[in-house]
Design an enzyme around this catalytic site. Structure first.
Site, mmCIF file in Angstrom:
data_model
loop_
_atom_site.group_PDB
_atom_site.id
_atom_site.type_symbol
_atom_site.label_atom_id
_atom_site.label_comp_id
_atom_site.label_asym_id
_atom_site.label_seq_id
_atom_site.Cartn_x
_atom_site.Cartn_y
_atom_site.Cartn_z
ATOM 1 N N ILE A 283 -2.931 7.335 27.058
ATOM 2 C CA ILE A 283 -3.900 6.425 26.423
ATOM 3 C C ILE A 283 -3.132 5.224 25.825
ATOM 4 O O ILE A 283 -3.556 4.028 26.111
ATOM 5 C CB ILE A 283 -4.605 7.139 25.336
ATOM 6 C CG1 ILE A 283 -5.637 8.056 25.662
ATOM 7 C CG2 ILE A 283 -5.393 5.908 24.410
ATOM 8 C CD1 ILE A 283 -6.441 9.028 24.621
ATOM 9 N N ASN B 232 -1.315 5.707 17.563
ATOM 10 C CA ASN B 232 -1.766 6.364 18.776
ATOM 11 C C ASN B 232 -0.783 7.671 18.985
ATOM 12 O O ASN B 232 -1.328 8.374 19.730
ATOM 13 C CB ASN B 232 -1.620 5.333 20.002
ATOM 14 C CG ASN B 232 -2.237 6.088 21.156
ATOM 15 O OD1 ASN B 232 -3.013 6.915 21.570
ATOM 16 N ND2 ASN B 232 -0.934 6.403 22.013
ATOM 17 N N ALA B 233 0.276 7.583 18.578
ATOM 18 C CA ALA B 233 1.187 8.571 18.563
ATOM 19 C C ALA B 233 0.689 10.074 18.358
ATOM 20 O O ALA B 233 0.269 10.248 17.315
ATOM 21 C CB ALA B 233 2.681 8.575 18.338
ATOM 22 N N TYR C 15 -3.960 20.659 14.252
ATOM 23 C CA TYR C 15 -4.239 19.150 14.857
ATOM 24 C C TYR C 15 -5.541 18.645 14.217
ATOM 25 O O TYR C 15 -5.506 17.443 14.084
ATOM 26 C CB TYR C 15 -4.444 19.464 16.394
ATOM 27 C CG TYR C 15 -4.858 18.196 17.229
ATOM 28 C CD1 TYR C 15 -3.771 17.331 17.418
ATOM 29 C CD2 TYR C 15 -6.164 18.019 17.627
ATOM 30 C CE1 TYR C 15 -3.984 16.359 18.384
ATOM 31 C CE2 TYR C 15 -6.458 16.835 18.611
ATOM 32 C CZ TYR C 15 -5.448 16.069 18.858
ATOM 33 O OH TYR C 15 -5.774 14.898 19.667
ATOM 34 N N TYR D 158 -12.633 13.989 25.350
ATOM 35 C CA TYR D 158 -11.621 14.440 26.487
ATOM 36 C C TYR D 158 -11.634 13.398 27.294
ATOM 37 O O TYR D 158 -12.411 12.770 27.856
ATOM 38 C CB TYR D 158 -12.190 15.839 27.280
ATOM 39 C CG TYR D 158 -11.969 16.910 26.323
ATOM 40 C CD1 TYR D 158 -10.713 17.691 26.626
ATOM 41 C CD2 TYR D 158 -12.880 17.492 25.631
ATOM 42 C CE1 TYR D 158 -10.282 18.988 25.712
ATOM 43 C CE2 TYR D 158 -12.740 18.634 24.753
ATOM 44 C CZ TYR D 158 -11.281 19.108 24.716
ATOM 45 O OH TYR D 158 -11.135 20.300 23.918
ATOM 46 N N ILE D 159 -10.261 12.961 27.563
ATOM 47 C CA ILE D 159 -10.100 11.704 28.395
ATOM 48 C C ILE D 159 -9.037 12.175 29.598
ATOM 49 O O ILE D 159 -8.033 12.913 29.291
ATOM 50 C CB ILE D 159 -9.211 10.527 27.388
ATOM 51 C CG1 ILE D 159 -10.048 10.269 26.201
ATOM 52 C CG2 ILE D 159 -8.720 9.344 28.042
ATOM 53 C CD1 ILE D 159 -11.212 9.617 26.120
#
Ligand SMILES: NC(=O)c1ccc[n+]([C@@H]2O[C@H](COP(=O)([O-])OP(=O)(O)OC[C@H]3O[C@@H](n4cnc5c(N)ncnc54)[C@H](OP(=O)(O)O)[C@@H]3O)[C@@H](O)[C@H]2O)c1
Length: 239
Positions: free
Chosen positions: A9, A81-82, A146, A178-179
């Protein structure tokens, strides 16, 4: 400044921002992965400015911010984004698995915000975008660490948004479903299909679809959107 820039991403975000005319500082933690990535990006016609730092290391992040400000100028956009996963049921989860995920996915964003927000406040302008997850919104078996970190990230977004709203700074969360990144595409076809079956639009998301939201939230046109959580999950979770 984009963290986790060399990931699936992150790469799409860096490319989309470059296409919009941004000079991108790409924060990556590991030279052996970041340098080939930089070559690959250059071969594709992009020119991100590589910065090596571990998001868990507050001093390292403060110096990365100083270096970028000195070499490229004011950081007016931060994309946290990490992220990592260390999936296990709580019964099996060791404290290391818990801490590593919280320190990377949540404390890491605090480190970068802590370094950049005072500079944005001085300049009375800034955009912060935090990449959370559908699983921070709905929870997911095997992801107490998470989901806690990603839900916490939106708590950070909402609170910081209130602190800086009057100073021209917006803070928003994007929660992807989900990407189709390498990680998800590496899942066996059968399991991937069972995931797709839970997505009403009938497909995985594309990294570029998350990147497009970043460029919109980053734009001056999005100045009235702050403290929001934009879900991009193909309808998998509505709330
Ligand atoms: N893919 C999905 O379906 C999905 C769905 C929802 C949310 N998300 C979120 O979207 C973000 C990007 O995910 P992705 O799919 O692109 O994952 P990815 O390809 O694994 O990328 C993650 C990036 O974060 C970096 N990173 C990890 N720990 C770091 C640290 N301590 N310091 C600095 N950088 C660090 C990684 O660097 P290395 O290459 O060195 O490991 C990598 O560049 C993550 O926050 C993830 O939780 C992804």
């Amino acid at each position: 400044m984009v963290t986790g820039a060399n990931g699936g991403i992150g790469t799409a975000i860096c490319r989309a921002l470059a296409k919009e005319g941004y000079q991108v500082a790409a924060l990556c933690r590991c030279p052996s992965r970041a340098e080939p990535w930089l070559e690959q990006e250059k071969a594709q016609g992009y020119n991100p400015h590589l910065v090596i730092a571990d998001i868990k290391d507050q001093d390292g992040i403060f110096s990365a911010v100083s270096v970028v400000e000195a070499e490229l100028g004011a950081i007016n956009l931060v994309v946290n984004n990490a992220g990592i996963t260390r999936d296990k049921t709580l019964k099996r989860m060791q404290e290391d698995d818990w801490l590593e995920v919280i320190q990377t996915n949540l404390t890491g964003a605090y480190h970068l915000c802590r370094a950049v927000v005072p500079l944005m406040l001085e300049r009375q302008y800034g955009r912060i975008v935090n990449i959370s997850s559908i699983n921070g919104e709905k929870g997911q078996m095997g992801q107490t660490n998470y989901a806690a970190a990603k839900a916490g990230l939106h708590g950070l977004t909402m609170s910081l948004a209130q602190e800086v709203a009057s100073k021209g700074i917006t803070v928003n969360t994007i929660s992807p479903g989900y990407i189709a990144t390498d990680m998800v595409m590496a899942v066996p076809e059968e399991i991937r299909q069972s995931i797709i079956n839970q997505i009403p639009v009938g497909r995985l998301g594309e990294p570029s679809e998350i990147a497009r939201i970043v460029t919109f939230l980053a734009s001056p046109d999005a100045g009235f959107i702050t403290g929001s959580n934009l879900s991009a999950n193909g309808g998998q979770h509505m709330h």
